[in-house]
Design a protein around this motif. Structure first.
Motif, PDB file in Angstrom:
ATOM      1  N   PRO A 109      41.279  96.068  78.403  1.00 45.70           N
ATOM      2  CA  PRO A 109      40.862  95.444  79.793  1.00 45.70           C
ATOM      3  C   PRO A 109      40.964  94.032  79.631  1.00 45.70           C
ATOM      4  O   PRO A 109      40.764  93.463  78.770  1.00 45.70           O
ATOM      5  N   GLN A 110      41.368  93.670  80.994  1.00 40.49           N
ATOM      6  CA  GLN A 110      41.546  91.992  80.903  1.00 40.49           C
ATOM      7  C   GLN A 110      40.198  91.600  81.805  1.00 40.49           C
ATOM      8  O   GLN A 110      39.702  92.216  82.632  1.00 40.49           O
ATOM      9  N   MET A 111      40.122  90.373  81.597  1.00 36.86           N
ATOM     10  CA  MET A 111      39.073  89.645  82.502  1.00 36.86           C
ATOM     11  C   MET A 111      39.723  87.908  82.557  1.00 36.86           C
ATOM     12  O   MET A 111      40.081  87.550  81.728  1.00 36.86           O
ATOM     13  N   GLN A 149      42.811  99.776  86.438  1.00 39.05           N
ATOM     14  CA  GLN A 149      41.519  99.170  86.309  1.00 39.05           C
ATOM     15  C   GLN A 149      40.908  98.573  87.237  1.00 39.05           C
ATOM     16  O   GLN A 149      41.609  98.049  88.222  1.00 39.05           O
ATOM     17  N   ARG A 150      39.624  98.673  87.323  1.00 39.77           N
ATOM     18  CA  ARG A 150      38.565  97.669  88.204  1.00 39.77           C
ATOM     19  C   ARG A 150      37.763  97.047  87.864  1.00 39.77           C
ATOM     20  O   ARG A 150      37.193  97.386  86.802  1.00 39.77           O
ATOM     21  N   ILE A 197      34.188  95.896  83.562  1.00 35.32           N
ATOM     22  CA  ILE A 197      35.572  96.236  83.723  1.00 35.32           C
ATOM     23  C   ILE A 197      35.609  98.043  83.383  1.00 35.32           C
ATOM     24  O   ILE A 197      35.370  98.291  82.465  1.00 35.32           O
ATOM     25  N   LEU A 198      36.116  98.627  84.572  1.00 31.37           N
ATOM     26  CA  LEU A 198      36.150  99.853  84.466  1.00 31.37           C
ATOM     27  C   LEU A 198      37.432 100.213  84.390  1.00 31.37           C
ATOM     28  O   LEU A 198      38.426 100.086  85.081  1.00 31.37           O
ATOM     29  N   ASP A 199      37.880 101.114  83.266  1.00 29.83           N
ATOM     30  CA  ASP A 199      39.358 101.476  82.898  1.00 29.83           C
ATOM     31  C   ASP A 199      39.417 102.813  82.693  1.00 29.83           C
ATOM     32  O   ASP A 199      39.141 103.466  81.941  1.00 29.83           O
ATOM     33  N   ALA A 200      40.368 103.443  83.759  1.00 28.44           N
ATOM     34  CA  ALA A 200      40.968 104.712  83.431  1.00 28.44           C
ATOM     35  C   ALA A 200      42.155 104.639  82.848  1.00 28.44           C
ATOM     36  O   ALA A 200      43.351 104.263  83.543  1.00 28.44           O
ATOM     37  N   LYS A 201      42.355 105.317  81.783  1.00 31.19           N
ATOM     38  CA  LYS A 201      43.554 105.086  80.844  1.00 31.19           C
ATOM     39  C   LYS A 201      44.188 106.337  80.261  1.00 31.19           C
ATOM     40  O   LYS A 201      43.334 107.399  80.104  1.00 31.19           O
ATOM     41  N   PHE A 202      45.411 106.537  79.825  1.00 30.63           N
ATOM     42  CA  PHE A 202      45.978 107.615  78.924  1.00 30.63           C
ATOM     43  C   PHE A 202      46.542 106.684  77.744  1.00 30.63           C
ATOM     44  O   PHE A 202      47.361 105.611  78.174  1.00 30.63           O
ATOM     45  N   ASP A 203      46.702 107.531  76.775  1.00 34.91           N
ATOM     46  CA  ASP A 203      47.664 106.940  75.557  1.00 34.91           C
ATOM     47  C   ASP A 203      48.630 108.136  75.490  1.00 34.91           C
ATOM     48  O   ASP A 203      48.181 109.305  75.098  1.00 34.91           O
ATOM     49  N   GLY A 204      49.836 107.875  75.308  1.00 32.95           N
ATOM     50  CA  GLY A 204      50.825 108.912  74.807  1.00 32.95           C
ATOM     51  C   GLY A 204      51.234 109.205  73.567  1.00 32.95           C
ATOM     52  O   GLY A 204      50.485 108.739  72.758  1.00 32.95           O
TER      53      GLY A 204
END
Length: 601
Positions: free
Chosen positions: A56-58, A205-206, A288-295
């Motif tokens: 996540p970025q800030m 990301q939010r 920082i809220l991050d909905a993610k996936f890794d392939g």
């Protein structure tokens, strides 16, 4: 004893009123103020960040206009979407839904879905690759080259490229349809002379949750996804409190962030295995809220290339659109982005019926009225039994009171005589309970549907009702607009009367009053409770529900008020048939001065 009961009842209601007042002043008013401040700010967008690509970025907060202007961009122009794609990081971070406005004002700007990194409440979607010990991987600050295309539109894809100087060339082809689906084909060509191992990832990301979100207790807002064969909701409040979720290893599915009506979701290849997660990174300025996936890990041999295709849904949660993507693209359970609730087996068909009625009559308010009639017809036999039982109980009420008074000192004898009375009059006190219990799931399903349906948003009905998804804008305290005065401007107490979302607790409009009156009628037609304190409580309930329901969308009040009217009509016919006095005839007699007819109990 009766004086004690009366005193306790008064104390209860006074205490309840004080609690509601305190809640309004110290909870609702600050929430409303924060929401208004957030809407008034066109808070804005992004600065440069230095974290790893899959973290996540800030960054420093800047204005939205400054963030958009800070990087080279590719315009996005479709019938449903407007915005731009950032060449820095190749992010989807500037998007508006042009078919939906923020307010009813014809000059209101469109609904904003995504905003760049670094703005207040930034939200964006990005895709990329990570590789252990691979130098020069593209990240958030990587400036991609626009190789072909000048505008991203239906039938007009764009191609972005980036060469890392270490023998890896990244090519990204992005296309979009006329609704809300982006398709991203990422190709990595390896000319380094040795094999490399990479893993694709995706992230929505939010950066901080606006105060206007996460307050809806009926419709889910927060993390959403279909992972490991199950719906995976995570409310904003729980997400920020409990932190990162477990990792879900899933074949296909999707993951993203949803608000009441909108969704941004990442959709990997439905045959590939992914690891999905909702991640929380705490930061001084905003979580920082991050909905993610890794392939899956991919190895690229020297002189070879691989391609990974991922879709991004960014738009309104329109059921037909979601289902079309689900069927045509083979996306697992994409319509589960709609919060069907625990009574989904009722919510789904009722939702479909309401949508069909809306398409047929062309007005959402009329569709609600028609739906009410259909529901009442379905439950007519059960309701008839319920109301007949209640009417019979009301008819024998005087005899029951006499028996209670006669045997007040002998409860056992009183019970025996009451049972004998029930047998003589063929009355079953419990006969009205089963129909009520059977209707409860339908009640909750309807409540859910009327808040879930996006077509109710900004939908007009008749007269002053311009938005069925908003509370009733009128108030009794200025005679429903006849007096040019806004009670919400009162010092100190203004928040109690103010119109907003939700409105002040004392903001009572036309339809809530009609709802309260019809609720009082249905209650008055029912047999009174045997206990005096219970009777007072039931008499007070219509007034209490008037204030409670005034906080909800006026479309809900249209349904429940019209449903009450049909209930009153059905009860009135039954009470007349059994010659039981009812409040409507009592009101008519008071107005006309006519006596009560003989034989009416």
């Amino acid at each position: 004893m009766r004086d004690d009961n009366t005193r306790n009842t008064i104390i209860f209601f006074v205490a309840a009123a004080l609690l509601l007042l305190v809640y309004q002043i110290f909870v609702i008013e600050p929430q409303t103020k924060r929401a208004m401040e957030e809407r008034a700010r066109q808070a804005p967008a992004a600065a440069v960040s230095t974290a790893a690509p899959n973290a996540p970025q800030m960054s420093q907060v800047v204005t939205r206009e400054a963030a958009v202007a800070a990087t080279a961009r590719v315009p996005i122009d479709t019938p449903a979407l407007k915005g731009s794609l950032s060449l820095r990081g190749a992010r989807l971070d500037d998007l508006y839904l042009v078919q939906y406005r923020q307010t009813l004002d014809k000059n209101s700007p469109p609904v904003e879905l995504l905003r760049p990194d670094g703005t207040q409440y930034a939200m964006f979607a990005e895709l990329g690759w990570v590789g252990a010990n691979v130098v020069g991987m593209p990240g958030p600050n990587t400036l991609w080259t626009l190789a072909s295309g000048s505008k991203l539109a239906p039938g007009q894809p764009v191609t972005l490229t980036y060469a890392n100087g270490q023998g890896l060339t990244f090519t990204r082809v992005i296309s979009v349809d006329d609704k809300y689906m982006f398709t991203v084909a990422d190709t990595v060509a390896n000319t380094s002379g040795m094999p490399v191992t990479l893993r694709p990832y995706g992230s929505v990301q939010r950066q901080g949750v606006p105060p206007s979100l996460g307050k809806n207790g009926v419709i889910h807002e927060g993390g959403a996804g279909w992972l490991e064969g199950k719906r995976r909701p995570l409310k904003y409040a729980k997400w920020q409190k409990d932190g990162s979720s477990p990792t879900y290893t899933s074949t296909g599915g999707w993951v993203g962030i949803t608000d009441h009506y909108w969704l941004t979701a990442l959709i990997p290849d439905q045959k590939s295995q992914i690891d999905g997660q909702f991640r929380l990174t705490k930061a001084p300025t905003a979580n920082i809220l991050d909905a993610k996936f890794d392939g899956q890990v991919r190895t690229i041999a020297a002189g070879r290339q691989i391609t990974e295709t991922t879709r991004i849904f960014a738009g309104a949660k329109q059921r037909p659109v979601l289902e079309a993507y689900q069927d045509n693209l083979g996306i697992a359970h994409l319509d589960e982005a709609l919060d069907w609730g625990m009574f989904w087996f009722l919510t789904r068909p009722i939702f479909g019926l309401l949508s069909w009625l809306y398409g047929y009559v062309g007005n959402f308010g009329l569709a609600i009225l028609a739906l009410t009639v259909i529901v009442r017809l379905v439950f007519f036999p059960l309701a008839n039994k319920q109301y007949e039982s209640m009417t019979k109980m009301k008819k024998v009420q005087p005899a029951m009171e006499e028996l209670r008074a006669k045997y007040k000192d002998d409860p056992q004898k009183q019970q025996q005589e009451l049972l004998a009375l029930y047998q003589r009059e063929k009355v079953n006190p419990l006969a009205g309970c089963l129909p009520i219990f059977l209707q409860i799931p339908v009640f909750f399903a309807l409540f859910k549907v009327l808040q879930l349906e996006i077509d109710m948003r900004h939908a007009p009905f008749v007269g002053y009702i311009k938005d069925l998804s908003a509370p009733d804008p009128t108030t009794v305290f200025n005679l429903f607009g006849l007096i040019p005065w806004d009670p919400g401007t009162l010092p100190l107490m203004g928040s109690l009367f103010a119109y907003g979302s939700p409105p002040g607790f004392l903001h009572i409009g036309v339809l809530p009053i009609l709802y309260g009156f019809t609720t009082w009628l249905t209650t008055s037609m029912s047999p009174p409770a045997p206990d005096p304190v219970q009777q007072r409580i039931f008499q007070f309930m219509p007034l209490l529900f008037t204030f409670i329901m005034a906080q909800f969308a006026i479309g809900l009040l249209v349904y429940y008020t019209w449903s009450n009217c049909l209930t009153v009509l059905q009860q009135y016919v039954i009470m007349r048939r059994f010659k039981v006095d009812n409040p409507i005839d009592q009101i008519i007699r008071k107005v006309t001065g006519k006596p009560k007819p003989e034989g009416v109990g």
